[in-house]
Design a protein around this motif. Structure first.
Motif, PDB file in Angstrom:
ATOM      1  N   ALA A 175     159.468  63.289   7.985  1.00 47.05           N
ATOM      2  CA  ALA A 175     158.298  63.339   7.441  1.00 47.05           C
ATOM      3  C   ALA A 175     157.782  64.600   6.431  1.00 47.05           C
ATOM      4  O   ALA A 175     157.054  65.479   7.040  1.00 47.05           O
ATOM      5  CB  ALA A 175     156.945  63.367   8.559  1.00 47.05           C
ATOM      6  N   HIS A 176     158.742  64.759   5.446  1.00 47.33           N
ATOM      7  CA  HIS A 176     158.514  65.934   4.680  1.00 47.33           C
ATOM      8  C   HIS A 176     157.111  66.162   4.171  1.00 47.33           C
ATOM      9  O   HIS A 176     156.565  65.119   3.637  1.00 47.33           O
ATOM     10  CB  HIS A 176     159.426  65.869   3.463  1.00 47.33           C
ATOM     11  CG  HIS A 176     160.988  65.725   3.831  1.00 47.33           C
ATOM     12  ND1 HIS A 176     161.551  66.633   4.550  1.00 47.33           N
ATOM     13  CD2 HIS A 176     161.826  64.642   3.596  1.00 47.33           C
ATOM     14  CE1 HIS A 176     162.909  66.173   4.676  1.00 47.33           C
ATOM     15  NE2 HIS A 176     163.106  64.956   4.137  1.00 47.33           N
ATOM     16  N   ASN A 177     156.679  67.509   4.147  1.00 44.08           N
ATOM     17  CA  ASN A 177     155.344  67.696   3.344  1.00 44.08           C
ATOM     18  C   ASN A 177     155.597  69.272   2.773  1.00 44.08           C
ATOM     19  O   ASN A 177     154.565  69.609   2.529  1.00 44.08           O
ATOM     20  CB  ASN A 177     154.356  67.697   4.571  1.00 44.08           C
ATOM     21  CG  ASN A 177     154.751  68.731   5.743  1.00 44.08           C
ATOM     22  OD1 ASN A 177     155.481  69.472   5.660  1.00 44.08           O
ATOM     23  ND2 ASN A 177     153.644  68.573   6.638  1.00 44.08           N
ATOM     24  N   LEU A 178     156.689  69.578   2.321  1.00 40.30           N
ATOM     25  CA  LEU A 178     156.853  70.762   1.755  1.00 40.30           C
ATOM     26  C   LEU A 178     156.160  70.494   0.267  1.00 40.30           C
ATOM     27  O   LEU A 178     155.539  71.378  -0.439  1.00 40.30           O
ATOM     28  CB  LEU A 178     158.416  71.311   1.209  1.00 40.30           C
ATOM     29  CG  LEU A 178     158.924  71.795   2.548  1.00 40.30           C
ATOM     30  CD1 LEU A 178     160.517  72.249   1.990  1.00 40.30           C
ATOM     31  CD2 LEU A 178     158.346  73.052   3.083  1.00 40.30           C
ATOM     32  N   GLY A 179     156.603  69.487  -0.384  1.00 39.12           N
ATOM     33  CA  GLY A 179     155.897  68.744  -1.416  1.00 39.12           C
ATOM     34  C   GLY A 179     154.365  68.928  -1.531  1.00 39.12           C
ATOM     35  O   GLY A 179     153.712  69.343  -2.584  1.00 39.12           O
ATOM     36  N   ASP A 180     153.686  68.567  -0.103  1.00 38.75           N
ATOM     37  CA  ASP A 180     152.323  68.496  -0.199  1.00 38.75           C
ATOM     38  C   ASP A 180     151.749  70.028   0.044  1.00 38.75           C
ATOM     39  O   ASP A 180     150.655  70.312  -0.723  1.00 38.75           O
ATOM     40  CB  ASP A 180     151.888  67.709   0.871  1.00 38.75           C
ATOM     41  CG  ASP A 180     152.295  66.429   1.143  1.00 38.75           C
ATOM     42  OD1 ASP A 180     152.295  65.724  -0.035  1.00 38.75           O
ATOM     43  OD2 ASP A 180     152.558  65.934   2.147  1.00 38.75           O
TER      44      ASP A 180
END
Length: 393
Positions: free
Chosen positions: A41-46
């Motif tokens: 559930a990547h959220n680096l981009g967020d």
């Protein structure tokens, strides 16, 4: 010298923002830095408010961002290993690469192999890893050791089976046993796994950092996490207490929350007295964008030696004594009632809560038996004597 920093903790405690702040601070120091996420559930981009792809993306000078896609990594970088694994699986013909993601642990394995390859490349001076929540992170880190342990146990049987059963294996067992060349591939994979787990446990290379919040459930899980990480010999050398309400907030609504947080912050500092502890404020807005990340750097990290490599605890060790040997395993926060120890022909098995680890016995101790087990001051000490001597006790 290059170093890997792995951030983990209970879901929702802010691991990504804490890892991101370290990455921005590191790049500001002029260090070539990679911030990589292994959380599906990547959220680096967020956090950085930008779209990331399947390869590292330049964020700013000295800083790249990377959200690992295990299936893409499998297809692009590790086809030889997939072929090797395929030969060990029943009816693997006709399956495509994505099917291997159905094998438990495969996604974790290839994420770690990719990080190890990046570290070997020498492109980055610091690799900062934003991991999944606690349980998944422990599965991620222990998988290379677990898989290599099984491979070591199965190899002798596999070589015998290759000679005896190979002519009939496919017809009777729907299993294509590896030929001699394939077995060499498997052995190479085994060596790669051994090297990977040594990299993860090398205290001069890898640091595990725990992220927590001053809340009861988080405190208890963080203590268990620390205990399990030490069971598997990982070097935990930092604790970050996130979302701490400022004492000068000046709002009576938060008075009781301040008292609650003070109690749990004190508990964390007491339980982790041997670790550097860093407190990060709870901000009035969510952490999104580079400026918000830089705010964490300025408020909580600047002026601190957060990248100093600290070696905590100690690796398990066998020590010869007058009447035998002693195995010492560092196990902070462990309770006797949660601990079970038993010995097999080749290993010592330690079960702690829901986790079990097999520690291979040196050949010297194959004729020795455990005669006592003591848990004192966060250390498990197992005494060994030779079978003849142990039998007389």
């Amino acid at each position: 010298m290059s170093r890997i920093y792995i951030f983990t903790g209970k879901g929702g405690v802010g691991k990504t923002s804490v890892a991101a702040a370290h990455a921005v601070l590191s790049s500001g120091e002029g260090k070539r830095t990679l911030l990589v996420s292994t959380d599906m559930a990547h959220n680096l981009g967020d956090v950085f408010e930008r779209k990331l792809g399947k390869e590292p993306v330049r964020q700013q000078e000295n800083l790249d961002l990377y959200e690992i896609d295990p299936n893409y990594v499998m297809e692009q970088d590790f086809r030889d290993i997939l072929s090797c694994i395929g030969k060990m699986l029943p009816d693997s013909s006709g399956k495509n690469m994505e099917d291997f993601g159905m094998v438990p642990g495969m996604e974790e394995l290839f994420s770690l192999l990719k990080i190890a390859d990046i570290w070997d490349s020498g492109v980055y001076e610091r690799i900062i890893v934003d991991c999944a929540p606690t349980g998944e992170t422990l599965s991620l880190l222990k998988f290379p050791e677990l898989l290599s342990w099984y491979m070591e146990k199965l190899f002798p049987l596999g070589k015998v089976a290759m000679r005896v059963l190979s002519p009939v294996s496919k017809r009777l067992f729907q299993l294509e046993l590896p030929n001699r060349q394939a077995m060499s591939d498997i052995e190479r994979m085994y060596l790669k796994l051994i090297r990977l787990q040594e990299l993860l446990k090398d205290r001069n290379t890898t640091s595990i950092r725990l992220v927590a919040m001053p809340e009861k459930m988080v405190v208890e899980e963080t203590k268990r996490n620390y205990m399990y990480m030490n069971l598997y010999n990982f070097n935990v050398d930092g604790l970050y207490i996130n979302r701490v309400i400022p004492e000068n907030i000046g709002n009576p609504f938060f008075d009781e929350w301040l008292n609650i947080q003070k109690k749990y912050i004190a508990q964390l500092k007491e339980s982790f007295a041997e670790l550097p502890v860093c407190c990060i404020p709870w901000y009035e807005e969510e952490v999104r964008g580079v400026k918000a990340v830089e705010r964490i750097c300025e408020d909580a990290l600047s002026g601190k030696e957060v990248f100093r490599s600290a070696i905590q605890g100690g690796r398990e060790q066998f020590e010869q004594v007058e009447d035998g040997y002693i195995l010492t395993v560092f196990m902070p926060n462990a309770q006797k009632e949660d601990l079970e120890v038993y010995q097999t022909e080749t290993d010592v098995a330690i079960r702690l809560g829901n986790y079990k680890r097999n520690i291979p016995l040196p050949n010297t101790l194959k004729s020795y038996l455990i005669t006592s087990a003591r848990l004192e001051e966060g250390k498990l000490r197992l005494s060994f004597r030779q079978e003849s001597d142990a039998g007389t006790q």
